[in-house]
Design a protein around this motif. Structure first.
Motif: not given
Ligand SMILES: *Cc1c(COP(=O)(O)O)cnc(C)c1O
Length: 384
Positions: A34-43, A46-51, A247-254
């Motif tokens: 679940x955390x990997x899937x959430x990290x992918x969605x949040x990344x 953040x990037x505006x990536x299609x996937x 990664x989830x926490x680092x992204x919040x701090x990015x």
């Protein structure tokens, strides 16, 4: 002089990262879940990536991008000689030939005119490297790829977040590969990300996890089935939930970490420019660097290897980005490259020193680096 050694690039980690990792360790699922899937969605958001697909490294992402393109023996892939060795190694891994090209003197990124000139009927892809976080000149590279039917892969290991003409690197439809290695702008200790359209990301997920049509988390979830099919001999390139927790926490701090990188870079530029002892990193108009690195280029009168020793003697860690790929034994012997084949990369690499640039630096650390660099330059008569 500093009493304590200033490491070149320690990770910026807080109690929030520690808590999120511990939370994963106490959960029932520690590998890809679940955390990997959430990290992918949040990344992706953040990037505006299609996937986006989280992977074990940027090297894995680059390798998968070539595998999914069907690139193999007899094919050529054009890339920069001034990059980390894995950008070229993945081309070897699929059995293709890395065709190395020189860089532009200001950004140290691929020279688009030389890329166009290096295209042959065997060329299948170009791997652009966003050196130090500054974007490669993507418009002419895209034009070359369109003209010759090539795929543009981006090595965005340094480029989180980087903008080219207002557009975030990773927001486009071509494969873009990020790194979450310990020294990178966002870290999961080891890790990477591949971005692209949803159907492409689905294929990448299968190729990156044994070629299985269903991952273990799905199979083990309530209502999941033990049965799976294998559609190709895939790779073991998945990220774990323990890493995704970081990664989830680092992204919040990015964004806050990036603001500090930009501030430190601006201080270096303001304080070192008047010395006239170095060529300093630039941001071209229309470009926003991720400021992963702050590479100095020493002007005449300053010896690079001595400069590094003197920085160490002053308790400050440095690095060199990069030793050009074509000068390494493997590539020299296999392809007959000579050092002078890429004059810009060779000349620049011999006068490059990367000084510490990361969000853990205090104002006092930055002042110590400036003082050390200034002292060495003045003592060598290389500064004003
Ligand atoms: C760090 C780096 C890589 C490799 O990233 P990993 O995640 O360690 O595989 C690739 N290219 C460049 C330019 C890098 O700096």
């Amino acid at each position: 002089m500093r009493s304590e050694f200033l490491p070149f690039s320690p990770p910026s980690l807080t109690e929030a990262e520690v808590a999120e990792v511990v939370d994963t360790l106490r959960s029932a699922w520690i590998t890809t879940g679940p955390k990997v899937r959430r990290f992918e969605q949040e990344m992706a958001a953040y990037l505006g990536a299609p996937g986006a697909l989280a992977l074990s490294s940027c090297t894995a992402a680059l390798h998968l991008a070539l595998v999914l393109e069907g690139i193999g023996p007899g094919d050529e892939v054009i890339t920069s000689t001034l990059t980390f060795t894995s950008t070229a190694a993945v081309v070897e891994h699929v059995g293709a030939r890395p065709v190395l090209v020189d860089v532009e003197p200001d950004t140290l990124c691929l020279d688009p005119a030389l890329v166009e000139a290096a295209v042959t009927p065997r060329t299948r892809a170009v791997i652009a490297v966003h050196y130090g976080g500054h974007p490669a000149d993507l418009d002419p590279l895209r034009a070359t790829c369109r003209r010759h039917g090539l795929v543009l892969v981006e090595d965005a290991a340094h480029a989180l977040p980087t903008r080219y003409r207002g557009q975030l690197v990773g927001s486009t439809d071509n494969p873009v590969c990020f790194s979450f290695y310990a020294t990178k702008n966002l870290t999961t200790a080891e890790g990477g990300l591949l971005t692209g359209p949803p159907a492409y990301i689905e294929r990448a997920q299968v190729a990156g996890l044994h070629g299985m049509d269903k991952d273990a988390w799905k199979r083990n979830a309530q209502g999941g089935s033990w049965r799976y099919d294998v559609v190709m001999p895939g790779f073991k390139y998945n990220l774990t939930d323990i890493q995704a927790a970081l990664g989830l926490v680092q992204l919040k701090r990015l964004d806050a970490m990036q603001a500090r990188r930009r501030e430190v870079a601006a201080t270096y530029t303001a304080q070192l420019a008047p010395l006239e002892a170095f060529d300093l990193p630039v941001e071209r108009p229309g470009c926003e660097s991720a400021w992963h690195l702050y590479p100095l280029r020493l002007r005449a009168g300053l010896d690079r290897d001595r400069f590094i020793e003197e920085m160490r003697a002053r308790n400050i860690g440095t690095s060199v980005h990069f030793i050009p790929v074509h000068t390494f034994t493997y590539y020299r012997e296999k392809y007959g490259y000579r050092a002078g084949d890429f004059p810009v990369a060779l000349a620049e690499s011999e006068r490059l020193v990367t000084i510490p640039l990361n969000p853990t630096l205090t104002d006092a650390d930055v002042a110590d680096v400036v003082e050390a660099v200034t002292g060495i330059a003045r003592a060598a008569g290389g500064g004003r």
